[in-house]
Design an enzyme around this catalytic site. Structure first.
Site, PDB file in Angstrom:
ATOM      1  N   PHE A 141       0.855  -1.185   0.000  1.00 49.16           N
ATOM      2  CA  PHE A 141       0.000   0.000   0.000  1.00 49.16           C
ATOM      3  C   PHE A 141       0.890   1.233   0.000  1.00 49.16           C
ATOM      4  CE2 PHE A 141      -2.305   3.629   1.519  1.00 49.16           C
ATOM      5  CZ  PHE A 141      -3.461   3.564   0.769  1.00 49.16           C
ATOM      6  N   ASP A 226       9.176   2.965   2.244  1.00 49.25           N
ATOM      7  CA  ASP A 226       7.975   3.752   2.525  1.00 49.25           C
ATOM      8  C   ASP A 226       7.695   3.634   4.019  1.00 49.25           C
ATOM      9  OD1 ASP A 226       5.480   4.797   2.953  1.00 49.25           O
ATOM     10  OD2 ASP A 226       4.567   3.905   1.165  1.00 49.25           O
ATOM     11  N   LYS A 255       2.075  11.242   7.118  1.00 44.12           N
ATOM     12  CA  LYS A 255       1.231  10.999   8.286  1.00 44.12           C
ATOM     13  C   LYS A 255       1.685  11.761   9.538  1.00 44.12           C
ATOM     14  CE  LYS A 255      -1.301   7.143   6.631  1.00 44.12           C
ATOM     15  NZ  LYS A 255      -0.889   6.080   5.738  1.00 44.12           N
TER      16      LYS A 255
END
Ligand SMILES: *Cc1c(COP(=O)(O)O)cnc(C)c1O
Length: 400
Positions: A141, A226, A255
């Site tokens: 993802f 990531d 985030k």
């Protein structure tokens, strides 16, 4: 209709139905807790997918945001501002990066890294024009943009959205030999999550990343980690790569880089990869704006100053051990690193969603993933007492 029902109906009537939220309408957050329209308090065990690692509405980040918003919010990168350089300096010092590219959302950081690494492939590695290949993992993802969903293996993420950009190869996560077999002279990068978050907190076998790092170095392939979800303390280290004793060539953060106040992301790299970008070749109107930088600087500062990473490391084992100790016929396994946790339920248990509703009714918000998994990721400011309280609730819900 209750107020909650009204709000849900309003969203449903006008909004695209691209999410299926739990039926709860929140109005306020404070530390590890959020409050709904009726004033009911919940322990947040999702933390906006790890965007609020520092806790909801952290007072020091809030103050930094207010102070900066009063002074200057956006200049665009057509001019310099008094925050960006300091942001670079502080994030570079903390992470050991040599170059920084500020963006906004996580997906933009991923897209930016893909662009930079391809360009590096042509200009530095010497790959023939338009031949660059990037290897990614199944069940990855990395976001929702066209480039990214094109190399997703999730049918929901892809179906109906093609055609997709070429140049990506998919290998199984956790299998270094499969990665090695996929490498060709045109391979410029390997884009991978240290722990696969959306896939359900999938931790690769020990030694995987050591081998991946060796292979990347050996074949001159940039390792792009990531860390948008795993980074910034979530796993009990600043970066999840530190558990593996390796260093990525390119690291992606997002985030919690803003403590949840504002979309802020960044590509961090050695000097070579981001060094290929010249004026006019990449950009973002909001990327690196003074408000984002002021917020991110304080979000990083409180993470370190207030011992949140150490707290995640210290309480990391305690929470999953407690969950694993619950006597329940429904629980298949518990796993996690730091405060990035998941409970796998037996398929016969009837699905994770109903347990998330039972948890909600008892004051805990957690998210079901892939039918039989409950993901748990509280803000890193959680205390042992709050975990004990949560364990009691999990115990009553899972034992039932
Ligand atoms: C959330 C996430 C992204 C995408 O971030 P957005 O801000 O939603 O675009 C990318 N990679 C990982 C690992 C993520 O968890």
């Amino acid at each position: 209709m209750t107020l909650t029902e009204e709000l849900i109906a309003l969203e449903s009537s006008l909004g695209a139905h691209n999410y299926k939220p739990l039926d709860v309408a929140l109005v306020r957050g404070d530390g590890v807790y959020v409050y709904d329209v009726d004033g009911k308090r919940y322990l947040d065990c999702l933390s906006a997918y790890s965007a609020v690692n520092q806790g909801h509405c952290h007072p020091r980040i809030l103050q930094a945001m207010i102070d900066q918003a009063r002074k200057l919010t956006l200049t665009s990168r057509a001019f310099h501002n008094d925050q960006l350089g300091h942001f670079y300096q502080e994030i570079a010092e903390l992470t050991g990066a040599h170059k920084v590219l500020p963006m906004n959302t996580g997906a933009e950081a991923v897209e930016s890294a893909i662009k930079a690494v391809r360009k590096w492939g042509y200009e530095v590695k010497g790959v023939e024009k338009d031949r660059a290949e990037i290897i990614v993992c199944s069940n990855n993802f990395h976001g929702r943009t066209m480039g990214i969903v094109g190399f997703s293996t999730d049918p929901d993420a892809r179906a109906g959205f093609g055609p997709f950009a070429p140049g990506f190869k998919i290998v199984p996560f956790g299998d270094a030999e499969a990665f090695e077999r996929a490498i060709t002279p045109n391979t410029v990068g390997f884009l991978v999550e240290p722990i696969q978050g959306e896939a359900g907190v999938i931790i690769p076998p020990a030694g995987y990343f050591t081998r991946v790092r060796e292979l990347c170095t050996q074949h001159n392939v940039t390792l792009i980690l990531d860390e948008i979800q795993t980074g910034l303390g979530r796993t009990g280290k600043l970066l999840a790569e530190q558990h593996e004793g390796i260093e990525a060539d390119v690291t992606l953060l997002g985030k919690a880089l803003s403590g949840g106040f504002y979309p802020v992301s960044a590509v961090l790299s050695n000097s070579e990869v981001l060094g290929v970008l010249q004026p006019g070749q990449h950009g973002s109107t909001f990327g690196g704006n003074p408000l984002a930088c002021a917020v991110a600087r304080m979000a990083l500062k409180v993470l370190v100053d207030e011992g949140m990473i150490e707290n995640a490391a210290a309480l990391g084992p305690y929470f999953p051990d407690g969950l694993a100790g619950i006597k329940s016929n429904h629980v298949k396994s518990v796993r996690g690193r730091g405060l990035m946790l998941a409970i796998d339920l037996h398929p016969e248990a009837g699905g994770a969603r109903q347990f998330c509703y039972a948890l909600r009714d008892k004051g805990i918000l957690a998210k079901d993933t892939h039918t039989n998994t409950i993901r748990i990721a509280p803000p890193l400011v959680i205390t042992k007492q709050q975990i004990d309280d949560a364990l009691e609730v999990f115990s009553s819900v899972l034992a039932a």
